[in-house]
Design a protein around this motif. Structure first.
Motif, PDB file in Angstrom:
ATOM      1  N   HIS A  85      30.988  68.076  56.760  1.00 41.64           N
ATOM      2  CA  HIS A  85      29.596  68.502  56.814  1.00 41.64           C
ATOM      3  C   HIS A  85      28.798  67.677  55.801  1.00 41.64           C
ATOM      4  O   HIS A  85      29.260  67.425  54.693  1.00 41.64           O
ATOM      5  CB  HIS A  85      29.449  69.991  56.463  1.00 41.64           C
ATOM      6  N   PRO A  99      25.062  68.348  55.140  1.00 46.38           N
ATOM      7  CA  PRO A  99      23.714  68.893  55.303  1.00 46.38           C
ATOM      8  C   PRO A  99      22.787  68.450  54.180  1.00 46.38           C
ATOM      9  O   PRO A  99      23.213  68.280  53.030  1.00 46.38           O
ATOM     10  CB  PRO A  99      23.947  70.406  55.248  1.00 46.38           C
ATOM     11  N   GLY A 128      30.307  75.586  57.561  1.00 44.34           N
ATOM     12  CA  GLY A 128      29.160  75.168  56.761  1.00 44.34           C
ATOM     13  C   GLY A 128      27.934  76.036  56.884  1.00 44.34           C
ATOM     14  O   GLY A 128      26.817  75.567  56.655  1.00 44.34           O
TER      15      GLY A 128
END
Length: 456
Positions: free
Chosen positions: A36, A38, A77
């Motif tokens: 992930h 982000p 996530g």
């Protein structure tokens, strides 16, 4: 996308505001699991429940996606949202132990290890999961299956009250007599209904346990025997049985490393002499390759490794329940583990029962009380191009072991979460949860989770 005025946010909030370009931004958006990347518009760490309500108001005002972060251990996530607002509870760390009443109030920025160590100073314990670095907010609202579950129930079975900030900014004190539907829903229904800022837990006297790791050779007979003995043992014993390649650790002989082993984590919550008797049949299954099981304090069950912050595993996994784990089924799983495409893969078995099964199925939002075994199958990825192959292996292996009604434990749901939410919350549980959702979050503001949409 709405553009946030970060300078105005720093004036608006007394708590910490972290934005792109700030020192600490990358750490604030990092997650335990890899895969992930982000980039939230802002991470806000409120200093009190009123500021939590104000962050929720900011999400309503801007229309930006909101995620709530405790420990950052969401497998997919959910704790951080790309381009949105992260409500990070890290700074809510107050804890108050009432030794006489054997209770504790703990704010949701604390980890399982934090609370465990604090109450252990008084010879007391509350069961969370099996990892000290998880946040108490996520593991509690999802259920909490761990080392004390067969003796004292899941984490949710020991929640006496909670403080919840709802989607409309109310700060509610909830328990069995106040907002009982909300109190029911936050015990197993995840973060769908509000932000829990603190919990009150019932504590138990656990001055010492017999616990630690034992490693045995992996044959179908040994795995089956381990599970049989653990399931039949007094409920003081909870175990996690991992079948996996032996990791390259100094205490493991070089000729064993890489071969399949049984890595058992055991915890007997009772006197050492009784624990030794209960564990004797497990030790007798084979000459242990390693045996670190001994009388210890309960916090020592959490093996927090140095450098854990740099370890971000990327894996694909499936969680399920099984009513029966017979020898032929175990043999098939071991054959698949032996011939798996991934260098690192694991089948994890958790015998349940005991105190977990004595709670009525409709008493909390965790509805799988009667299931005797929880199973998790995982395969680690070597890169994005290995995902499809590893996912198929996980699905095929899970199909071998799964039996009884479909089911899922919400805290372990991975990429399949949206498709399997109804398995996590079967039948009447789902219907009741959607009604509570409609009452407390009709606009589905809290949707970064295994989502339960509002009824209607």
């Amino acid at each position: 996308m709405t553009t946030l005025d970060v300078s105005a946010l720093r004036t608006r909030f007394a708590g910490q505001v972290v934005a792109p370009g700030d020192d600490g931004y990358d750490a604030a958006r990092a997650l335990f699991y890899g895969g992930h990347d982000p980039r939230p518009a802002v991470v806000i760490r409120p200093c009190d429940p009123n500021e939590v309500a104000d962050v929720i108001a900011l999400a309503r005002e801007t229309g930006l996606d909101l995620s709530v972060r405790c420990g950052g251990h969401s497998p997919v996530g959910h704790s951080v949202v790309d381009g949105g607002i992260v409500l990070d509870l890290t700074h809510l760390r107050a804890i108050a132990v009432d030794v006489e009443e054997r209770t504790v109030w703990a704010q949701a920025g604390l980890t399982a290890g934090d609370v465990t160590r604090a109450v252990a100073e008084h010879g007391l314990a509350i069961g969370f999961g099996d990892t000290g670095t998880v946040g108490i907010g996520g593991i509690t609202t999802g259920g909490g299956v761990g080392f004390l579950s067969r003796k004292y129930g899941m984490t949710i079975d020991n929640v006496l009250a909670a403080e919840v900030v709802t989607a409309d900014g109310q700060i509610l004190q909830v328990d069995a007599g106040h907002h009982p539907d909300l109190f029911w829903a936050i015990r197993g229904g995840g973060g769908n209904f509000g932000v829990v800022t603190r919990f009150q837990y019932q504590l138990h006297e656990v001055p010492e346990v017999v616990g630690g790791m034992i490693m045995l050779p992996a044959t179908p007979e040994i795995v089956h025997g381990f599970l049989r003995e653990a399931a039949a043992a007094p409920e003081e014993l909870s175990v996690i049985v991992n079948v996996m390649p032996a990791p390259p650790m100094p205490f493991i002989p070089a000729d064993v490393q890489g071969s399949l082993v049984v890595l058992g984590l055991v915890c007997y919550a009772g006197p050492a002499e009784e624990g030794a008797k209960v564990l004797a049949p497990i030790r007798a299954l084979a000459e242990p390759l390693a045996d670190f099981v001994r009388p210890i304090t309960y916090p020592e069950m959490f093996l927090e490794e140095e450098g854990e912050g740099e370890y971000h595993p990327t894996a694909t996994a499936r969680t399920l329940f099984a009513d029966e784990l017979d020898l032929p089924r175990i043999a098939q799983v071991l054959e698949r583990l032996q011939n798996a495409p991934a260098p690192m893969r694991v089948a994890q078995f958790r015998p349940l029962g005991g105190a977990i099964s004595r709670v009525p199925a409709d008493a909390t939002a965790y509805a799988h009380r009667a299931r005797p075994f929880m199973v998790n199958v995982a395969s680690f990825l070597d890169g994005p191009d290995t995902r499809a192959e590893r996912e198929q292996w996980v699905l095929d292996t899970a199909a071998v072991v799964e039996n009884g009604a479909p089911g899922a434990y919400v805290n372990f749901l991975a990429e399949d979460g949206p498709q399997r939410a109804r398995e996590a919350y079967p039948g009447a549980t789902w219907e009741r949860l959607t009604r509570v959702k409609r009452q407390y979050d009709p606009g589905n503001l809290f949707r970064r989770n295994v989502n339960i949409p509002p009824a209607g």
